[in-house]
Write an enzyme that holds these catalytic residues in place. Sequence first.
Site, mmCIF file in Angstrom:
data_model
loop_
_atom_site.group_PDB
_atom_site.id
_atom_site.type_symbol
_atom_site.label_atom_id
_atom_site.label_comp_id
_atom_site.label_asym_id
_atom_site.label_seq_id
_atom_site.Cartn_x
_atom_site.Cartn_y
_atom_site.Cartn_z
ATOM 1 N N SER A 263 40.293 51.606 32.791
ATOM 2 C CA SER A 263 40.396 51.264 34.220
ATOM 3 C C SER A 263 41.603 51.959 34.852
ATOM 4 O O SER A 263 41.574 52.301 36.042
ATOM 5 C CB SER A 263 40.437 49.749 34.444
ATOM 6 O OG SER A 263 41.696 49.232 34.110
ATOM 7 N N LYS B 56 48.121 41.894 33.530
ATOM 8 C CA LYS B 56 47.776 40.472 33.567
ATOM 9 C C LYS B 56 48.922 39.541 33.170
ATOM 10 O O LYS B 56 48.819 38.327 33.346
ATOM 11 C CB LYS B 56 46.559 40.223 32.683
ATOM 12 C CG LYS B 56 45.271 40.766 33.293
ATOM 13 C CD LYS B 56 44.930 39.989 34.541
ATOM 14 C CE LYS B 56 43.611 40.409 35.130
ATOM 15 N NZ LYS B 56 43.229 39.576 36.253
HETATM 16 C C1 LIG Z 1 42.038 46.699 32.089
HETATM 17 C C2 LIG Z 1 41.953 46.011 33.401
HETATM 18 N N1 LIG Z 1 41.913 46.732 34.524
HETATM 19 C C3 LIG Z 1 41.789 46.173 35.745
HETATM 20 C C4 LIG Z 1 41.692 44.818 35.895
HETATM 21 C C5 LIG Z 1 41.504 44.255 37.285
HETATM 22 O O1 LIG Z 1 42.463 43.406 37.711
HETATM 23 P P1 LIG Z 1 42.147 42.182 38.706
HETATM 24 O O2 LIG Z 1 41.609 41.069 37.865
HETATM 25 O O3 LIG Z 1 43.458 41.861 39.298
HETATM 26 O O4 LIG Z 1 41.142 42.621 39.702
HETATM 27 C C6 LIG Z 1 41.743 44.029 34.754
HETATM 28 C C7 LIG Z 1 41.603 42.581 34.849
HETATM 29 O O5 LIG Z 1 41.453 41.894 33.868
HETATM 30 C C8 LIG Z 1 41.868 44.627 33.486
HETATM 31 O O6 LIG Z 1 41.884 43.903 32.350
#
Ligand SMILES: Cc1ncc(COP(=O)(O)O)c(C=O)c1O
Length: 325
Positions: free
Chosen positions: A283, A51
């Site tokens: 994630s 981010k």
């Molecule tokens: C830990 C984590 N994984 C994946 C994502 C997904 O990213 P995006 O917002 O670009 O879809 C985020 C978004 O905040 C995140 O904090």
Amino acid sequence: MAEVNGVPNEIKSSALELIGNTPLVALDRLYTGPGRILAKCEFVNPGASVKCRTSLHMIRKAREAGLLKPKDPVIEVTSGNQGCGLSVVCAVLGHPLTLVMSKGNSVQRALHMEALGAKCIRVPQVQGKYGFVTQADFKAAEAEGIKLAEKSGSYFVNQYNNEMNVDAHYSTTGPEIWRQSGHRVDAFVAAVGTGGTFTGASKYLKERNPNILCYVAEPAGAEPIKGTPITKPMHLLQGSGSGCVPSLFNYEYLDGTFAVTDEEATEYRKLIGEKEGLFVGFSSAANVAAAVKLLQSGKLPEDAWVVTLLNDTGLKYTPVAEEIQ
Ligand SMILES: Cc1ncc(COP(=O)(O)O)c(C=O)c1O
């Protein structure tokens, strides 16, 4: 490169220059083939997540457009990582920053933001529990954030509707993957929070080579992108899988989805640590689990290279005692 008295140096002028250009690492010990998983190490960004890219791009573009003046206060609703990224950017550029986040997101994120001078307002959960943030919990935080933004007149970053979120990945993540892989990408996999990563990077990659397949990793039982009813709103994939299709998500680039259970994410998180020496969040583990499923699905050539992201550091998820949650 900077130069003093004719001698070049490698000094970065601020933390903003530490954002992006993250290394692409082959997970050859975790996945021994056939095919290969290549992962972008987003945890090396100064806010310890992907981010930072969107934080820098959205703030820079708002300043360039005159929407945000020097020293103006900034506000955002976050599941934590966007807040940490904005804290880095606003600290360097001198914007007072307020972040609104569900109490279900890990306390480490709030500590990180506050250490960088931001204010973090933690909104009580209405459905899930600590570590498990549901769509209803996110909506509660969002309502509080929007109310505060209107009342305070601060610049509202609005990552879920800000096109510069997608553009950050179109202009950095996608080109980096293309360059770092030597133009050899067969498929891309991303978990979806705002949809910025998936939409921006997939758009860039498909423009370079329309045969690149792009897939989403969703929490099993909370798969709105696949289009099935939500049967399990509580899951471990904080920051992604918010339970609805975000407005920045673009189906035009989607070739399919893979569901990842909490058990699989937990197992892959352990494997990424123990086999690759990389401590990452849930994630990231879901992305790798989905990449393995894709390689084993028969949808790709046997020797395919699948690129994905290690979105953030595992240090943001270490368990804490109930009284400090
Ligand atoms: C830990 C984590 N994984 C994946 C994502 C997904 O990213 P995006 O917002 O670009 O879809 C985020 C978004 O905040 C995140 O904090």
